[in-house]
Write an enzyme that holds these catalytic residues in place. Structure first.
Site, PDB file in Angstrom:
ATOM      1  CG  HIS A  23     -21.959 -32.987 -17.464  1.00 34.89           C
ATOM      2  ND1 HIS A  23     -23.142 -33.209 -18.138  1.00 34.89           N
ATOM      3  CD2 HIS A  23     -22.307 -32.295 -16.350  1.00 34.89           C
ATOM      4  CE1 HIS A  23     -24.148 -32.675 -17.462  1.00 34.89           C
ATOM      5  NE2 HIS A  23     -23.671 -32.115 -16.354  1.00 34.89           N
ATOM      6  CD  GLU A  24     -20.164 -31.639 -13.371  1.00 34.10           C
ATOM      7  OE1 GLU A  24     -20.545 -30.456 -13.202  1.00 34.10           O
ATOM      8  OE2 GLU A  24     -20.941 -32.615 -13.290  1.00 34.10           O
ATOM      9  CG  HIS A  70     -22.406 -27.471 -15.614  1.00 32.21           C
ATOM     10  ND1 HIS A  70     -23.651 -26.972 -15.897  1.00 32.21           N
ATOM     11  CD2 HIS A  70     -22.591 -28.778 -15.320  1.00 32.21           C
ATOM     12  CE1 HIS A  70     -24.562 -27.948 -15.781  1.00 32.21           C
ATOM     13  NE2 HIS A  70     -23.939 -29.056 -15.440  1.00 32.21           N
ATOM     14  CD  GLU A  94     -27.269 -29.972 -15.872  1.00 36.62           C
ATOM     15  OE1 GLU A  94     -26.528 -30.627 -16.626  1.00 36.62           O
ATOM     16  OE2 GLU A  94     -27.000 -29.763 -14.674  1.00 36.62           O
TER      17      GLU A  94
HETATM   18 ZN   LIG Z   1     -24.814 -30.912 -15.081  1.00 36.25          ZN
END
Ligand SMILES: [Zn+2]
Length: 499
Positions: A264-265, A268, A294
């Protein structure tokens, strides 16, 4: 002021603002990672001082003169210069709404509240955090009233994370998610659950760190520009495309938790790493909106990260690092385990199917909090009631309830809907991407570069240059249609659970 003077003035100012933001970002990162727990005392003072410095820089009359000058001569300026002037204009309008003494006070409050929240979460002691939460809510409501007294405060705050977003737009979106997903969740509950025992064997942290390294390599995250730290709550912070920080949290009895935090990160981080060179050290770094940000993290985490082809690539790496823990497991079982759908307590560890309902709970609470209908003292009970209503789970304590997320402690009210919106955007981006490249052949070959390049060219490189709607149109994404998000989830879980 001539146009040349105006441009020079803004560039000098921008350097100062970027430098102050850089310093504040590293200070807060240090506070989250290496700094001892009592360090907030001095850090609060430093942050307050830096915030005041920024205020005085922006409050200078010549700034507004320079912005007006650039905007009057926009046809003589390049696109980047015009967007910088516009962005400065908006930031100034926002920061001047709060008097400098109050701004400094806010910084102190945020800094202290974050430290208190950390302790409160560890000790399951909501009562110690509640007075801070009341003050944070009031701080944001006051800001919203100053910015636009004619609008509901929550709408003013939503607009900060995604331009033009309102509760009136989100209500039907969440209604659709709830009505569309609840029957699928119920049908899944009646089917046998996949085995997940092996995800909870003993996974030593030292080996999990090695696993993170491999996952980051698979995602194409360059370690000389992207570092990983360990924090209570995973996040991504960026100072430029040459200095991106992600963090994760390791649990020895749950290998999937950190794995999907890293993915997830990492999503980003790829966004930040891919922004155009011309936007570095300007105020246009960072994403188009928080929902678009996101959309990238959830794209990698779920659409790619929890897909069958990716799980088949990931599994041999897992087996290589943890041979004992995975000896009796197949890649197919791993895929099914990381997609197990079951109503649960913790948002960041929720499966893809029930996740939007965790956001719905927070959305409904935030609406009431910003309308002034509830106080911090009411929240634990309301939290439990909504988790019971939407997810059918019993919340045993506040640590696994209202205290679990760091957002409110950081004064971020109105951020949560970004996760659900971003997930919906991601599904439509994937649809557009599949028209251009053989996504699943590449993923199955362990080659994410074409996927990241597609996003890089159409999304990442623009930073804040384009507004979300322009960005999605120019990327070739169809008009927003959340039904596609619901359909994607229904298809995926129908297949997984033979519904
Ligand atoms: Zn996030």
């Amino acid at each position: 002021m001539t146009l040349t003077q105006a441009k020079e003035y803004l560039l000098t100012l921008e350097k100062a603002v970027v430098a102050l933001n850089h310093a504040m970002s590293i200070l807060s990162l240090d506070g989250e990672t290496a700094a001892p727990s009592q360090s907030w005392r001095g850090r609060g003072e430093t942050m307050a001082y830096l915030a005041e410095r920024e205020y005085h820089l922006l409050a200078d009359e010549r700034v507004r003169e320079a912005i007006a000058c650039v905007l009057q001569h926009r046809s003589e300026c390049d696109e980047v210069m015009v967007r910088r002037a516009e962005e400065f204009g908006e930031r100034i309008e926002e920061s001047l709404l709060t008097p400098p003494e109050e701004l400094a006070e806010n910084e102190r409050l945020l800094n202290e509240a974050s430290a208190v929240w950390h302790e409160a979460k560890v000790n399951d002691d909501y009562a110690s955090f509640a007075p801070y939460l009341d003050r944070l809510m009031e701080m944001r409501r006051r800001f919203a009233r100053r910015k636009d007294a004619g609008k509901p405060p929550y709408d003013v705050l939503l607009d900060r994370y995604e331009k033009g977003l309102t509760a009136a737009r989100l209500d039907p979106f969440f209604d659709l998610l709830r009505s569309g997903l609840t029957p699928v969740i119920q049908a899944v509950a009646e089917r046998p659950a996949p085995r997940t025992d092996f995800l909870h064997r003993h996974y030593p942290i030292e080996l999990q760190r090695r696993f993170s390294d491999r996952v980051m390599a698979l995602m194409g995250l360059p370690r000389d520009r992207c570092a990983i730290a360990e924090t209570e709550h995973p996040f991504t912070d960026s100072n430029s495309k040459w200095d991106v920080r992600i963090s994760t949290h390791y649990y020895e009895s749950d290998v999937a938790s950190s794995l999907y935090s890293v993915v997830h990160e990492g999503g980003h981080a790829l966004y930040e790493l891919g922004t155009g060179d011309e936007l570095q050290f300007t105020i246009l770094g960072g994403g188009s909106s928080m929902s678009i940000h996101e959309s990238q993290s959830r794209f990698y985490e779920n659409l790619i990260g929890r897909s069958a082809p990716f799980c088949r690539v990931l599994f041999p790496i897992l087996r290589e690092i943890f041979p004992g823990q995975t000896a009796d497991v197949t890649a197919e079982e791993f895929y099914r385990a990381v997609n197990m759908a079951q109503p649960s307590l913790i948002r960041t560890e929720a499966d893809e199917l029930t996740y939007p309902l965790h956001i719905l709970v927070r959305y409904e609470l935030e609406k009431q909090m910003m309308a002034g209908d509830v106080t911090a003292a009411d929240l634990p009970a309301l939290w439990k009631e909504l988790y019971g209503r939407y997810l059918g789970v019993t919340v045993p304590d506040d640590r696994q309830g209202v205290l679990q997320d760091s957002h409110w402690a950081g004064g971020a009210f109105g951020y949560f809907p970004s996760y659900a919106l971003g997930s919906a955007y991601g599904v439509q981006m994937l649809e557009a991407m599949q028209r251009d490249i053989p996504v699943w052949d590449e993923v199955a070959a362990g080659n994410l570069a074409p996927v990241t390049a597609w996003l890089g060219e159409r999304i990442h490189r623009y930073g804040m240059l384009k507004k979300p709607s322009e960005l999605l149109v120019s990327a070739g994404v169809d008009p927003f249609d959340p039904q596609k998000y619901v359909d994607y989830l229904r298809r995926k879980f129908t297949e997984l659970y033979n519904l």
